[in-house]
Design a protein around this motif. Structure first.
Motif, PDB file in Angstrom:
ATOM      1  N   PHE A 161      58.331  34.022  32.203  1.00 27.21           N
ATOM      2  CA  PHE A 161      58.085  35.557  32.525  1.00 27.21           C
ATOM      3  C   PHE A 161      56.886  35.347  33.470  1.00 27.21           C
ATOM      4  CE2 PHE A 161      55.912  39.572  31.369  1.00 27.21           C
ATOM      5  CZ  PHE A 161      56.969  40.410  31.972  1.00 27.21           C
ATOM      6  N   ARG A 162      55.667  34.526  33.143  1.00 25.20           N
ATOM      7  CA  ARG A 162      54.587  34.828  34.067  1.00 25.20           C
ATOM      8  C   ARG A 162      54.861  34.326  35.503  1.00 25.20           C
ATOM      9  NH1 ARG A 162      49.062  34.391  33.136  1.00 25.20           N
ATOM     10  NH2 ARG A 162      47.771  33.105  34.642  1.00 25.20           N
ATOM     11  N   THR A 163      55.790  33.303  35.666  1.00 22.88           N
ATOM     12  CA  THR A 163      56.326  32.769  36.980  1.00 22.88           C
ATOM     13  C   THR A 163      56.884  33.792  37.717  1.00 22.88           C
ATOM     14  OG1 THR A 163      56.148  30.511  36.329  1.00 22.88           O
ATOM     15  CG2 THR A 163      57.237  31.143  38.265  1.00 22.88           C
ATOM     16  N   ALA A 164      57.920  34.651  37.141  1.00 22.10           N
ATOM     17  CA  ALA A 164      58.432  35.733  37.595  1.00 22.10           C
ATOM     18  C   ALA A 164      57.566  36.934  38.030  1.00 22.10           C
ATOM     19  CB  ALA A 164      59.506  36.237  36.549  1.00 22.10           C
ATOM     20  N   LEU A 165      56.666  37.242  37.228  1.00 18.53           N
ATOM     21  CA  LEU A 165      55.589  38.140  37.215  1.00 18.53           C
ATOM     22  C   LEU A 165      54.816  37.826  38.396  1.00 18.53           C
ATOM     23  CD1 LEU A 165      54.170  39.376  33.929  1.00 18.53           C
ATOM     24  CD2 LEU A 165      55.652  40.750  35.390  1.00 18.53           C
ATOM     25  N   LYS A 166      54.343  36.523  38.587  1.00 19.36           N
ATOM     26  CA  LYS A 166      53.744  36.076  39.962  1.00 19.36           C
ATOM     27  C   LYS A 166      54.183  36.381  41.123  1.00 19.36           C
ATOM     28  CE  LYS A 166      50.654  32.505  37.931  1.00 19.36           C
ATOM     29  NZ  LYS A 166      50.313  31.194  37.830  1.00 19.36           N
ATOM     30  N   VAL A 167      55.596  35.871  41.113  1.00 17.14           N
ATOM     31  CA  VAL A 167      56.480  36.169  42.243  1.00 17.14           C
ATOM     32  C   VAL A 167      56.613  37.675  42.627  1.00 17.14           C
ATOM     33  CG1 VAL A 167      58.829  35.922  43.352  1.00 17.14           C
ATOM     34  CG2 VAL A 167      57.843  34.231  42.017  1.00 17.14           C
ATOM     35  N   LEU A 168      56.981  38.346  41.653  1.00 18.46           N
ATOM     36  CA  LEU A 168      56.935  39.937  42.037  1.00 18.46           C
ATOM     37  C   LEU A 168      55.709  40.650  42.411  1.00 18.46           C
ATOM     38  CD1 LEU A 168      58.989  40.881  38.853  1.00 18.46           C
ATOM     39  CD2 LEU A 168      59.850  40.740  41.247  1.00 18.46           C
ATOM     40  N   LEU A 169      54.617  40.223  42.136  1.00 24.62           N
ATOM     41  CA  LEU A 169      53.219  40.641  42.403  1.00 24.62           C
ATOM     42  C   LEU A 169      53.040  40.011  43.672  1.00 24.62           C
ATOM     43  CD1 LEU A 169      51.099  40.090  39.021  1.00 24.62           C
ATOM     44  CD2 LEU A 169      51.688  42.311  40.153  1.00 24.62           C
ATOM     45  N   LYS A 170      53.230  38.903  43.990  1.00 29.22           N
ATOM     46  CA  LYS A 170      52.999  38.466  45.427  1.00 29.22           C
ATOM     47  C   LYS A 170      53.807  39.322  46.329  1.00 29.22           C
ATOM     48  CE  LYS A 170      53.022  34.083  47.997  1.00 29.22           C
ATOM     49  NZ  LYS A 170      53.376  32.550  48.033  1.00 29.22           N
ATOM     50  N   GLU A 171      55.024  39.555  45.989  1.00 30.62           N
ATOM     51  CA  GLU A 171      55.882  40.491  47.108  1.00 30.62           C
ATOM     52  C   GLU A 171      55.145  41.542  47.145  1.00 30.62           C
ATOM     53  OE1 GLU A 171      60.163  38.311  45.669  1.00 30.62           O
ATOM     54  OE2 GLU A 171      59.751  40.584  45.439  1.00 30.62           O
ATOM     55  N   GLU A 172      54.377  42.153  46.043  1.00 31.17           N
ATOM     56  CA  GLU A 172      53.643  43.516  46.338  1.00 31.17           C
ATOM     57  C   GLU A 172      52.267  43.173  47.014  1.00 31.17           C
ATOM     58  OE1 GLU A 172      53.423  45.172  42.544  1.00 31.17           O
ATOM     59  OE2 GLU A 172      55.489  45.928  42.520  1.00 31.17           O
ATOM     60  N   GLY A 173      52.089  42.045  47.371  1.00 25.15           N
ATOM     61  CA  GLY A 173      50.584  41.745  47.992  1.00 25.15           C
ATOM     62  C   GLY A 173      49.656  41.722  47.005  1.00 25.15           C
ATOM     63  N   ARG A 174      49.792  41.549  45.577  1.00 23.55           N
ATOM     64  CA  ARG A 174      49.060  41.444  44.722  1.00 23.55           C
ATOM     65  C   ARG A 174      49.004  40.107  43.706  1.00 23.55           C
ATOM     66  NH1 ARG A 174      50.991  46.258  41.204  1.00 23.55           N
ATOM     67  NH2 ARG A 174      49.585  45.664  39.829  1.00 23.55           N
ATOM     68  N   SER A 175      48.250  40.010  42.873  1.00 23.83           N
ATOM     69  CA  SER A 175      48.146  38.598  42.099  1.00 23.83           C
ATOM     70  C   SER A 175      47.666  39.074  40.516  1.00 23.83           C
ATOM     71  CB  SER A 175      47.231  37.735  42.587  1.00 23.83           C
ATOM     72  OG  SER A 175      45.865  38.162  42.404  1.00 23.83           O
ATOM     73  N   LEU A 176      47.938  38.316  39.576  1.00 23.29           N
ATOM     74  CA  LEU A 176      47.511  38.454  38.227  1.00 23.29           C
ATOM     75  C   LEU A 176      46.276  38.469  38.133  1.00 23.29           C
ATOM     76  CD1 LEU A 176      49.830  35.813  36.301  1.00 23.29           C
ATOM     77  CD2 LEU A 176      49.835  38.553  36.383  1.00 23.29           C
ATOM     78  N   SER A 177      45.117  38.111  38.961  1.00 23.73           N
ATOM     79  CA  SER A 177      43.779  38.346  38.978  1.00 23.73           C
ATOM     80  C   SER A 177      43.354  39.711  39.324  1.00 23.73           C
ATOM     81  CB  SER A 177      43.189  37.079  39.720  1.00 23.73           C
ATOM     82  OG  SER A 177      43.390  37.305  41.347  1.00 23.73           O
ATOM     83  N   THR A 178      44.235  40.348  40.210  1.00 19.23           N
ATOM     84  CA  THR A 178      43.795  41.589  40.476  1.00 19.23           C
ATOM     85  C   THR A 178      44.151  42.815  39.456  1.00 19.23           C
ATOM     86  OG1 THR A 178      45.907  42.037  41.832  1.00 19.23           O
ATOM     87  CG2 THR A 178      44.126  41.212  43.152  1.00 19.23           C
ATOM     88  N   ILE A 179      44.542  42.264  38.474  1.00 21.51           N
ATOM     89  CA  ILE A 179      45.469  43.142  37.408  1.00 21.51           C
ATOM     90  C   ILE A 179      44.313  43.460  36.200  1.00 21.51           C
ATOM     91  CG2 ILE A 179      47.271  43.900  35.687  1.00 21.51           C
ATOM     92  CD1 ILE A 179      49.087  42.440  37.727  1.00 21.51           C
TER      93      ILE A 179
END
Length: 154
Positions: free
Chosen positions: A136-154
């Motif tokens: 799930f974490r990897t999928a979230l990273k991909v989705l966030l990257k597509e939005e121009g965001r990262s896990l560190s910005t959340i």
């Protein structure tokens, strides 16, 4: 004691318990990624379960039209004992689930398949075409990257 009334009461209770099990066996969780839901699949993953998953997700999507991505996490699914015939059923059910969501305009993503089940599917020659990540974490990273965001910005 009136046994007929007791039997009717118990039958009604069974129906009530079956409904509770149905509602709680397919949790749908909002994700930190906007317009994305997580659907953890835990335990039994046969045809009846996939039918229930499809129904519950479609009901949810009907009430939540803003959702455009659904991540299905199979980390806790009981897939290790699957034989060739069951693997074919799994492939058909995953294809049906993905096709259904795509028709709704929702991006389906699957995560959490263990190496054993992946080897079995590949060695059985089953063709599966869907987006999948290790967790799930990897999928979230991909989705966030597509939005121009990262896990560190959340």
């Amino acid at each position: 004691m009136d046994y007929e009334k007791e039997i009717e009461r118990l039958k009604a209770r069974i129906v009530e318990c079956e409904q509770i099990i149905k509602e709680t066996s397919v949790p749908i969780i909002s994700s930190i990624v906007e317009n994305t839901i997580l659907v953890p699949v835990v335990g039994y993953a046969g045809s009846e379960r996939f039918e229930l998953i499809r129904s519950r997700v479609l009901e949810y999507l009907d009430k939540n039209r803003h959702v455009n991505c659904a991540v299905f996490d199979f980390t806790g699914a009981d897939l290790d004992k699957a034989k060739d015939a069951q693997l074919n059923v799994l492939a058909i059910e995953l294809d049906m689930l993905n096709s259904t969501l795509k028709l709704m305009g929702v991006r389906p993503i699957s995560v959490g398949f263990n190496p054993h089940i992946v080897r079995e599917i590949v060695s059985a020659g089953i063709q599966m075409d869907f987006e999948s990540y290790i967790n799930f974490r990897t999928a979230l990273k991909v989705l966030l990257k597509e939005e121009g965001r990262s896990l560190s910005t959340i």
